[in-house]
Design a protein around this motif. Structure first.
Motif, PDB file in Angstrom:
ATOM      1  N   UNK B 627      59.177   0.120 -29.317  1.00 16.23           N
ATOM      2  CA  UNK B 627      58.324  -1.076 -29.344  1.00 16.23           C
ATOM      3  C   UNK B 627      57.040  -0.893 -28.552  1.00 16.23           C
ATOM      4  N   UNK B 628      57.058   0.048 -27.592  1.00 20.65           N
ATOM      5  CA  UNK B 628      55.879   0.259 -26.749  1.00 20.65           C
ATOM      6  C   UNK B 628      55.009   1.392 -27.287  1.00 20.65           C
ATOM      7  N   UNK B 629      55.649   2.418 -27.821  1.00 22.88           N
ATOM      8  CA  UNK B 629      54.958   3.654 -28.206  1.00 22.88           C
ATOM      9  C   UNK B 629      53.776   3.398 -29.143  1.00 22.88           C
ATOM     10  N   UNK B 630      52.851   4.322 -29.137  1.00 19.70           N
ATOM     11  CA  UNK B 630      51.630   4.203 -29.939  1.00 19.70           C
ATOM     12  C   UNK B 630      51.924   4.037 -31.427  1.00 19.70           C
ATOM     13  N   UNK B 631      51.172   3.146 -32.065  1.00 14.02           N
ATOM     14  CA  UNK B 631      51.281   2.942 -33.515  1.00 14.02           C
ATOM     15  C   UNK B 631      50.046   3.525 -34.218  1.00 14.02           C
ATOM     16  N   UNK B 632      49.392   4.469 -33.532  1.00 15.94           N
ATOM     17  CA  UNK B 632      48.113   4.975 -34.049  1.00 15.94           C
ATOM     18  C   UNK B 632      48.218   5.523 -35.467  1.00 15.94           C
ATOM     19  N   UNK B 633      49.305   6.251 -35.756  1.00 17.96           N
ATOM     20  CA  UNK B 633      49.381   6.868 -37.084  1.00 17.96           C
ATOM     21  C   UNK B 633      49.404   5.807 -38.183  1.00 17.96           C
ATOM     22  N   UNK B 634      49.884   4.621 -37.852  1.00 16.15           N
ATOM     23  CA  UNK B 634      49.846   3.522 -38.832  1.00 16.15           C
ATOM     24  C   UNK B 634      48.446   2.906 -38.874  1.00 16.15           C
ATOM     25  N   UNK B 635      47.921   2.627 -37.674  1.00 10.76           N
ATOM     26  CA  UNK B 635      46.623   1.943 -37.590  1.00 10.76           C
ATOM     27  C   UNK B 635      45.540   2.723 -38.320  1.00 10.76           C
ATOM     28  N   UNK B 636      45.570   4.052 -38.189  1.00 10.52           N
ATOM     29  CA  UNK B 636      44.530   4.879 -38.807  1.00 10.52           C
ATOM     30  C   UNK B 636      44.589   4.873 -40.331  1.00 10.52           C
ATOM     31  N   UNK B 637      45.772   4.536 -40.872  1.00  4.97           N
ATOM     32  CA  UNK B 637      45.847   4.486 -42.344  1.00  4.97           C
ATOM     33  C   UNK B 637      45.192   3.225 -42.897  1.00  4.97           C
ATOM     34  N   UNK B 638      44.985   2.263 -42.037  1.00  5.83           N
ATOM     35  CA  UNK B 638      44.297   1.047 -42.459  1.00  5.83           C
ATOM     36  C   UNK B 638      42.808   1.211 -42.182  1.00  5.83           C
ATOM     37  N   UNK B 639      42.006   0.810 -43.130  1.00  7.85           N
ATOM     38  CA  UNK B 639      40.573   0.741 -42.851  1.00  7.85           C
ATOM     39  C   UNK B 639      40.369  -0.467 -41.945  1.00  7.85           C
ATOM     40  N   UNK B 640      40.063  -0.223 -40.658  1.00 10.54           N
ATOM     41  CA  UNK B 640      39.892  -1.378 -39.779  1.00 10.54           C
ATOM     42  C   UNK B 640      38.425  -1.660 -39.478  1.00 10.54           C
ATOM     43  N   UNK B 641      37.510  -0.998 -40.240  1.00 11.55           N
ATOM     44  CA  UNK B 641      36.086  -1.192 -39.946  1.00 11.55           C
ATOM     45  C   UNK B 641      35.237  -1.634 -41.130  1.00 11.55           C
ATOM     46  N   UNK B 642      35.832  -1.679 -42.318  1.00 12.15           N
ATOM     47  CA  UNK B 642      35.065  -2.092 -43.487  1.00 12.15           C
ATOM     48  C   UNK B 642      34.533  -3.510 -43.252  1.00 12.15           C
ATOM     49  N   UNK B 643      33.412  -3.819 -43.845  1.00  7.78           N
ATOM     50  CA  UNK B 643      32.619  -5.042 -43.648  1.00  7.78           C
ATOM     51  C   UNK B 643      31.755  -4.960 -42.397  1.00  7.78           C
TER      52      UNK B 643
END
Lengths: 279, 968
Positions: B627-643
């Motif tokens: 529950x604490x560990x990094x979720x980066x590998x998931x986050x990076x698969x999402x485009x979090x900067x479009x718009x």
């Protein structure tokens, strides 16, 4: 003097059109977002513009291959218009999906020949294929400026921009194509580390041949790039702007849009009537 | 004529899809595969010649640089001795968006005679493989039989037709009447069961009585419409019903009747708070609050749990698509600006042998869900900026998938009203047999009958269709072309048109609905839940222009009826009436449910834990907790900067890998006004006490926004309850207690609920026992940020800066991560001292406004220990801190408790020495203490209460373990 005019192509699945338009407008360009349907029905014409921009997105879902369907529309249905646009000395930029479209339409690395555009094997010399990681990734990369392009005037040696794609691995058809790109200084950006040195994943996010991130045509007026300059337009888009000592308004990608607009002002509009543009 | 084209990566080139598949196979324990290559198969039908097929392959389907193609059915690898080939195709009727694009691409080549396209994937598996292994691979990795099948005999050149075979129109159309009037109670129950109406006896009786007064039997369509409108999903019967609630606390038993739980808790808090900036709460598709002088923002979070359990990709995919349509259907339509997605799964290392029959392995569920969210969000061009992933074994049969969306709505567009004589216009996707309950869907075995059937539970989305709808819709909105809009979600047109017609009534001609394929009955047309559809109310004089706007974007739009003013819902099929319902009867709803609920405090105890001198290994263990560990590998698969609006991204710090508290967006170009989005969720607290789970989640959702600089009096929240079967008093008791916690905490902290949703009945049977998920509440929060350039991230900035802890720590380790790694749950769940929390939050607002904080991180899972470690490694700094300076109240003042307690309303703050005095003055009256300083050296050193070092670790080592614990 009239303002530079930018046409941003839209179709099903285009999605970076509005921020790209805003980026051009910031430097005084007049921008129209034009659906492909309007070009087909001749309600809009490339002739009316100085800059053609193909923004990021997932045109037609990137089904089959990214950018393929829009690229076919361009080369098969608008080849003559594009040829004229290029011959008139105007500018084209393709970002991310737009870059994929430009290479699949044979507009990059160019020179584009409308005569041959019906035969894909004649015109597509390079491709952008699946990332080595096998997945879509959004991350920031450092780019080493190599080539010469109207779009990259006065840019620093290293530019920091985000990429967000699944198919960005640059692959040329053969060594000859690659040599020619290098010889003609058409490689505009290569992925590098923070010091500008060659790097591997994740600094190179996709495994591109010679870490190529962006190329231009031989004239430098047509630029295709996987990274998104419109996403580092403001400094507050920088991933750790809260750590930066020097507060600035613009980010490192803004200059690319400014260059495009300025080029039109200086080369196409200055001291003469608009070149090939009906107002 | 049918043609088959196969496209694959050229030999010698990397095939990432193949490599990924190989990894997945290794993951399920099948060894001996040396390589996997994947090729794409296109089956093309039409009156075309060899030359056309060659042209299609060369100019459209294959990349000339990296791919080869072949138009025969022999395949590529026939000369290689040791491989097996498996071809996987979608079942007929399942959405495959590639088909539509490919058809278009072929037409663009000047070949108009292709009538249909299907796609499949072909896997070449090299190496030694038993047939048992092969079956395992197909079952666990390659195919989900609910939507896909193994192609037994590949279609070849010259084979029979591809087109879905329509149901033969054997019998002429007739209206089906249901034998209701004479039915006795037993028969009523049977009718409900057989028709899968999910109505109880009281409800069936109410319907019977209604039709008795009309002296006629209902049609099948009428009964379906009532069942849809009155369903738990649409009507929230549990929350609106009467609940006899018995609570036992400290030996006292108290019973009271709660009439309408929703109104007496969640909604009540909002009305009591009465915030002037709340624009629209609880009645539209999303809650709406004010943003700036021109715009409001709206926010909605939905769940898509059951579909995601069956088909993780499709379930999450359509979950995202659905909540985006909520935004599009809010007011006159808002522009979606970001997504938030929160998941609960069983642990990824869950033993396969313990997996209950009929469930997918959590790792597969997780991969599928993440891919589904990625696919829809990215293709829609909506950044996914916030989320969370939690793990607990009891989610094995019922994973939770929450999908949220925020939209920007022009002022004035928050109002909508259907006018009499408005036309009913449907836009977007066509209607198929998707999502019709009771539909039997094909599983593996393909017959002509099953050809066009698929199940609503296993739909796949078509994000580009929805993107087109979005583009056209906003254009039509800005031209003022319609009066009202809503989305087609659960219940299809029945629910969407029904809702819009709930005052005026409507007439619909069902034959006008555009279909994906022929053969749908009138009722199926009405209740289908096909994706990517919206319904508009359009004044007759604007219909022409509206249709033109949609046509310009290549979106189908059709007039199917009108809002009449008759106050009846009248449906016709080729002129014959099939439904005539009084809208008042329909929307007054079913008879109120009466349920019992019992809450007893859990009999839990605090564990006895021996204290250790060094906490190093414990800190590492807490950081590597799932529950604490990094979720980066998931986050990076999402485009979090479009718009182009992101200001604080989900990842912060020198290497963009630190966990941000809230995400901040500046959604208007060249404006510094922003919004912050965050969430609070903690399943383990709820296992001890759902009341304090709710309060803690609200505190967390709020303090994360405070951390980045959002103002307390501009924060709104959403509730999303996921619970077990509410017909069981113990489950419902927990739910009531959770809702009471929501009410109290929202009022005390001054944060109104603006929207919410519940998903009940999350249980599954295992070994004769029904296992419920741990009752879970997700609190999503949205805050307005006056000036985004003043926002603060969580990464330490500079050695020599002072580190403060703000807020008091208590011996509250019940449900903590620290207890969990030691195998305990505990009982001392964190509470919220509401008045102190408000003071703390207000003071922290001033700190940010004054620019005194260089970094701020809230203390949540893992307490001060995790917050400190994350701040260090995100900024690549060290730190020296002293536990004895951390303000603490209560017994058991010991190193581990101080470091890992998860008390609420706390922050770790970095302050430059020059601001020390001003910072402390700003925090007057709020508990705080300087506990040490940031170091340029890489060591993170924590001195214990006895002034001995209890943690000494390199920041990089802390980061490594945090980043590598959870790999997908």
């Amino acid at each position: 003097m009239s303002n530079p005019r930018v046409i941003i192509l839209r179709t099903a699945g285009t999605n970076c059109d509005q921020e790209t338009a805003s980026a051009f407008r910031e430097f005084g360009a007049e921008v129209d977002l034009v659906h492909m349907n309007l070009l087909f029905s001749k309600k809009a014409s490339l002739e009316d513009y100085h800059i053609l921009a193909i923004p990021g997105g997932f045109t037609y879902g990137d089904d089959i291959i990214s950018g393929r369907i829009l690229a076919n529309e361009l080369r098969l249905r608008l080849g003559q218009e594009i040829q004229k646009f290029i011959d008139d000395g105007k500018l084209i930029i393709g970002i991310c999906n737009g870059f994929q479209v430009l290479v699949r339409a044979g507009i990059l690395p160019g020179p584009f020949e409308a005569q041959q555009a019906q035969d894909l094997r004649q015109i597509q010399k390079v491709t952008l294929t699946y990332n080595d990681s096998g997945r879509f990734e959004d991350r920031w990369v450092h780019l080493h400026l190599d080539g010469k392009s109207a779009w990259t005037q006065d840019l620093g040696k290293i530019t920091f921009l985000p990429v967000a794609h699944a198919e960005g691995k640059f692959v040329p058809a053969d060594q000859g194509v690659l040599n020619k790109l290098n010889r003609q200084r058409q490689v505009v950006f290569r992925y590098c580390d923070v010091h500008g040195k060659p790097c591997t994943y994740p600094g190179d996010p996709n495994g591109s041949v010679e870490r190529i991130a962006a190329i231009s045509d031989p004239t430098g007026r047509i630029l295709g790039m996987m990274p998104h300059p419109e996403r580092h337009f403001w400094q507050t888009q920088h991933p750790f702007w809260t750590r930066l000592e020097k507060k600035e308004k613009y980010g490192e990608g803004a200059r690319i849009f400014e260059n495009g607009v300025r080029y039109v002002r200086e080369k196409l509009l200055a001291g003469k009537e608009a070149v090939g543009v009906k107002n | 004529m049918l043609w088959r084209i196969e496209v694959k990566e050229k030999d010698g080139l990397l095939d990432p899809l193949g490599e990924g598949t190989q990894k997945d196979i290794l993951d399920i324990g099948v060894k001996g595969i040396s390589q996997v290559r994947v090729s794409q198969v296109y089956l093309i039908e039409g009156d075309i010649q060899d030359a056309d097929v060659e042209k299609i392959s060369r100019e459209l389907l294959a990349d000339p640089v990296t791919q080869d193609y072949q138009c025969s059915s022999n395949g590529f690898a026939k000369f290689i001795p040791s491989f097996k080939v498996v071809e996987i195709a979608y079942n007929p009727g399942v959405m495959d968006p590639v088909e539509e694009s490919t058809l278009k691409g072929i037409r663009d080549l000047g070949i108009p005679t292709v009538t249909s396209v299907r796609t499949a994937r072909k896997y070449y598996l090299y190496g030694k493989l038993s047939s048992r292994d092969l079956n395992l691979i197909v079952d666990k990795v390659l195919a989900n039989k609910l939507i896909q099948h193994v192609v037994k005999e590949p279609h070849g050149k010259g084979q029979a037709s591809l087109k879905p075979v329509a149901k033969p129109k054997d019998s002429p159309f007739h209206v089906v009447l249901v034998d209701l009037l004479k039915a006795n109670p037993k028969e009523l129950k049977q009718l409900s069961q057989k028709g899968q109406l999910f109505l109880n006896l009281d409800e069936m009786k109410a319907i019977q009585q209604h039709f008795r007064s009309l002296k006629r039997d209902p049609t099948d369509c009428e009964l379906e419409t009532i069942a849809q409108t009155w369903s738990e999903h649409c009507y929230h019967k549990t929350f609106r019903g009467n609940i006899e609630y018995t609570s036992q606390e400290k030996g006292h038993k108290k019973t009271r009747v709660i009439r309408n739980l929703l109104k007496s808790t969640i909604v009540k808090a909002t009305y009591k708070l009465n915030k002037p900036w709340c624009v629209s709460v609880f009645h539209d598709n999303a809650g709406v609050i004010e943003f700036d002088e021109d715009f409001h923002v709206c926010f909605k979070v939905e769940t898509h749990n059951h579909p995601s359990a069956l088909e993780p990709f499709g379930g999450a995919n359509t979950g995202v698509g659905g909540v985006i349509r909520d935004t599009l259907g809010t007011g006159l339509g808002a522009k979606p600006i970001c997504n938030t997605d929160i998941f609960c799964f069983a642990p990824p290392d869950y033993s396969s042998s313990r997996l209950p029959p009929g469930t997918l392995h959590p790792k597969r569920v997780m991969k599928g869900v993440v891919s589904g969210v990625r696919d829809y969000g990215n293709k829609m061009g909506i950044p996914t900026v916030n989320g969370a992933i939690l793990f607990d074994e009891r989610f094995v049969g019922n994973p939770l998938v929450y999908c949220g969306n925020v939209g920007l709505l022009p002022k004035g567009a928050e109002k909508k009203a259907v006018h009499k004589n408005d036309k009913i216009v449907t836009v977007g996707g066509r209607t198929g047999r998707d999502g019709i309950h009771g539909a039997t869907f094909s599983s593996g075995e393909l017959t002509e009958e099953s050809e066009t059937i698929s199940s609503g539970a296993v739909q796949i989305g078509h994000p580009i269709q929805e993107k087109k709808v979005l583009d056209a819709l906003l254009k039509a909105r800005d031209e003022g072309l319609y009066h009202a809009i809503t989305d087609c979600g659960a219940g299809g047109f029945s629910s969407a048109v029904g809702e819009m017609a709930n005052e005026l009534g409507a007439r619909v001609d069902l034959e006008k609905i555009l279909l994906k394929y022929e053969g749908l009955t009138y009722t199926e047309r009405w209740i289908s839940e096909s994706q990517e559809r919206m319904v508009l109310a359009v004044a007759p004089e604007y219909v022409e222009r509206l249709l033109a706007v949609f046509q310009e974007e290549n979106v189908e739009a059709t007039v199917i009826g009108e809002f009449t003013g008759s106050e009846r819902l009248e449906l016709f099929y080729h002129g014959c009436q099939v439904c005539d319902l009084d809208v008042k009867f329909l929307h007054d709803g079913p008879p109120r449910l009466h349920k019992k609920a019992i809450w007893k405090p859990t009999r839990l105890k605090e564990p006895k834990i021996s204290s250790s001198e060094s906490l190093n290994e414990f800190l590492f263990a807490v950081l590597s907790h799932n529950n604490v560990a990094s979720k980066e590998s998931v986050i990076r698969q999402y485009d979090h900067e479009v718009q182009g609006a992101s200001v604080i991204k989900p990842l912060s710090g020198v290497n963009s890998d630190g966990p941000s508290d809230a995400s901040v967006l500046a959604p208007r170009w060249n404006s510094q006004k922003g919004i912050a989005v965050a969430n609070g969720i903690n399943v383990r607290f709820g296992m001890i006490d759902p009341y304090w789970m709710a309060a803690s989640c609200i505190d967390e959702a709020v303090r994360q926004i405070i951390s980045v600089g959002g103002e307390l009096d501009r924060i709104a929240i959403l509730d999303n309850f996921c619970w077990g079967n509410p017909d069981k008093p113990d489950r419902l008791g927990g739910l009531v207690r959770c809702a009471l916690g929501c009410h109290d905490a929202a009022i005390a902290l001054g944060v109104p609920f603006i929207s919410g949703k519940d998903s009940l009945y999350n249980e599954f049977a295992q070994g004769g026992k029904s296992i419920a998920i741990p009752g879970t509440i997700l609190i999503s929060s949205i805050g307005i940020v006056e000036d985004v350039t003043k926002t603060v991230t969580m990464d330490f900035k500079k050695g020599g800066n002072l580190i403060y802890v703000v807020g008091k720590t208590y011996p509250e380790l019940g449900g903590s991560i620290y207890y969990d790694i030691l195998g305990h749950l505990g009982s001392a769940v964190p509470t919220v001292r509401f008045k102190k929390a408000v003071k703390t939050f207000q003071a922290m607002n001033k700190v940010v406004q004054s620019g005194y904080a260089r970094s701020i991180h809230d203390c949540s899972e893992g307490g001060v220990g995790v917050a400190l470690a994350e701040m260090c490694f995100s900024g690549e700094k060290g730190a020296t801190v002293h536990l004895k300076r951390i303000p603490y109240e209560g017994k058991n003042r010991r190193d581990d408790f101080v470091l890992f307690s998860e008390s609420n309303s706390r922050f770790v703050v970095e302050v430059e020495p020059r601001h020390q005095k001003a910072f402390e003055a700003t925090l007057k009256g709020v508990v705080h203490c300087c506990i040490g300083q940031v170091e340029e050296t890489p060591e993170v050193v924590v001195y214990g209460l006895d002034d001995q070092i209890c943690v000494n670790a390199y920041q990089q080592d802390l980061k490594d373990v945090w980043k590598s614990a959870l790999k997908f």
